[in-house]
Design a protein around this motif. Structure first.
Motif, PDB file in Angstrom:
ATOM      1  N   ALA A 109       2.429 -11.559   1.685  1.00 23.96           N
ATOM      2  CA  ALA A 109       3.122 -12.786   1.276  1.00 23.96           C
ATOM      3  C   ALA A 109       2.510 -13.347   0.000  1.00 23.96           C
ATOM      4  N   LEU A 110       1.200 -13.424  -0.054  1.00 20.78           N
ATOM      5  CA  LEU A 110       0.541 -13.954  -1.253  1.00 20.78           C
ATOM      6  C   LEU A 110       0.813 -13.087  -2.477  1.00 20.78           C
ATOM      7  N   VAL A 111       0.617 -11.787  -2.340  1.00 27.00           N
ATOM      8  CA  VAL A 111       0.771 -10.874  -3.485  1.00 27.00           C
ATOM      9  C   VAL A 111       2.205 -10.872  -3.992  1.00 27.00           C
ATOM     10  N   PHE A 112       3.156 -10.708  -3.101  1.00 30.30           N
ATOM     11  CA  PHE A 112       4.541 -10.580  -3.550  1.00 30.30           C
ATOM     12  C   PHE A 112       5.121 -11.897  -4.056  1.00 30.30           C
ATOM     13  N   HIS A 113       4.720 -13.023  -3.475  1.00 28.90           N
ATOM     14  CA  HIS A 113       5.205 -14.311  -3.986  1.00 28.90           C
ATOM     15  C   HIS A 113       4.637 -14.600  -5.375  1.00 28.90           C
ATOM     16  N   VAL A 114       3.382 -14.284  -5.582  1.00 26.12           N
ATOM     17  CA  VAL A 114       2.795 -14.506  -6.908  1.00 26.12           C
ATOM     18  C   VAL A 114       3.441 -13.578  -7.934  1.00 26.12           C
ATOM     19  N   ARG A 115       3.642 -12.320  -7.585  1.00 28.61           N
ATOM     20  CA  ARG A 115       4.314 -11.393  -8.510  1.00 28.61           C
ATOM     21  C   ARG A 115       5.728 -11.863  -8.824  1.00 28.61           C
ATOM     22  N   ALA A 116       6.431 -12.360  -7.805  1.00 33.67           N
ATOM     23  CA  ALA A 116       7.795 -12.845  -8.008  1.00 33.67           C
ATOM     24  C   ALA A 116       7.809 -14.083  -8.895  1.00 33.67           C
ATOM     25  N   ALA A 117       6.850 -14.982  -8.691  1.00 36.93           N
ATOM     26  CA  ALA A 117       6.769 -16.188  -9.522  1.00 36.93           C
ATOM     27  C   ALA A 117       6.488 -15.832 -10.974  1.00 36.93           C
ATOM     28  N   MET A 118       5.619 -14.852 -11.194  1.00 37.30           N
ATOM     29  CA  MET A 118       5.318 -14.421 -12.563  1.00 37.30           C
ATOM     30  C   MET A 118       6.558 -13.814 -13.218  1.00 37.30           C
TER      31      MET A 118
END
Length: 136
Positions: A109-118
């Motif tokens: 959740a942390l990794v994919f949400h941060v990648r998506a936000a970027m």
């Protein structure tokens, strides 16, 4: 423009035409709201932020709608994994497996949400690697 249905997961897709700064900001918030809500509610309300943003922007901006829907759908899958972990935890013998499931769900959740936000900040659509498709 690349067809989103045939693009590898996790790859930023080109933005919809004429994506404004405001749309990018709301798309970023659609992705990060899940993390904020998860921290505030111990993970139980992580889907609320993306759902609210999707409801507000579903008719205003295709870019924000797709970002919030993707975040919401991904959060449902993460939430389901956490619930499965709790079921395993209560069987006692599967406690170690439950801890692993929780760890994978939280890190993903942390990794994919941060990648998506970027990606949203760059004006690109992001396709999560898995999700329970409820919103489009």
């Amino acid at each position: 423009m690349t067809d989103p249905m045939h693009t590898p997961y996790g790859q930023g897709l080109p933005a919809t035409p004429a994506t404004t700064g405001e749309e990018r900001t709301w798309a970023v918030l659609g992705h990060l709201a899940a993390i904020v809500a998860a921290v505030i509610s111990a993970g139980w309300l992580s889907f609320v932020g993306p759902l609210v943003i999707w409801a507000i922007y579903k008719d205003r901006s295709a870019f924000v709608r797709q970002a919030a829907a993707g975040s919401f759908n991904f959060n449902l899958a993460v939430w389901a994994a956490i619930v499965v972990g709790w079921v395993m935890f209560f069987t006692v013998i599967l406690i170690p497996v439950a801890i692993i499931v929780w760890g994978v769900a939280v890190v993903a959740a942390l990794v994919f949400h941060v990648r998506a936000a970027m990606a949203a900040n760059r004006g690109e659509l992001y396709r999560y690697p898995w999700g329970i498709t409820v919103l489009r």
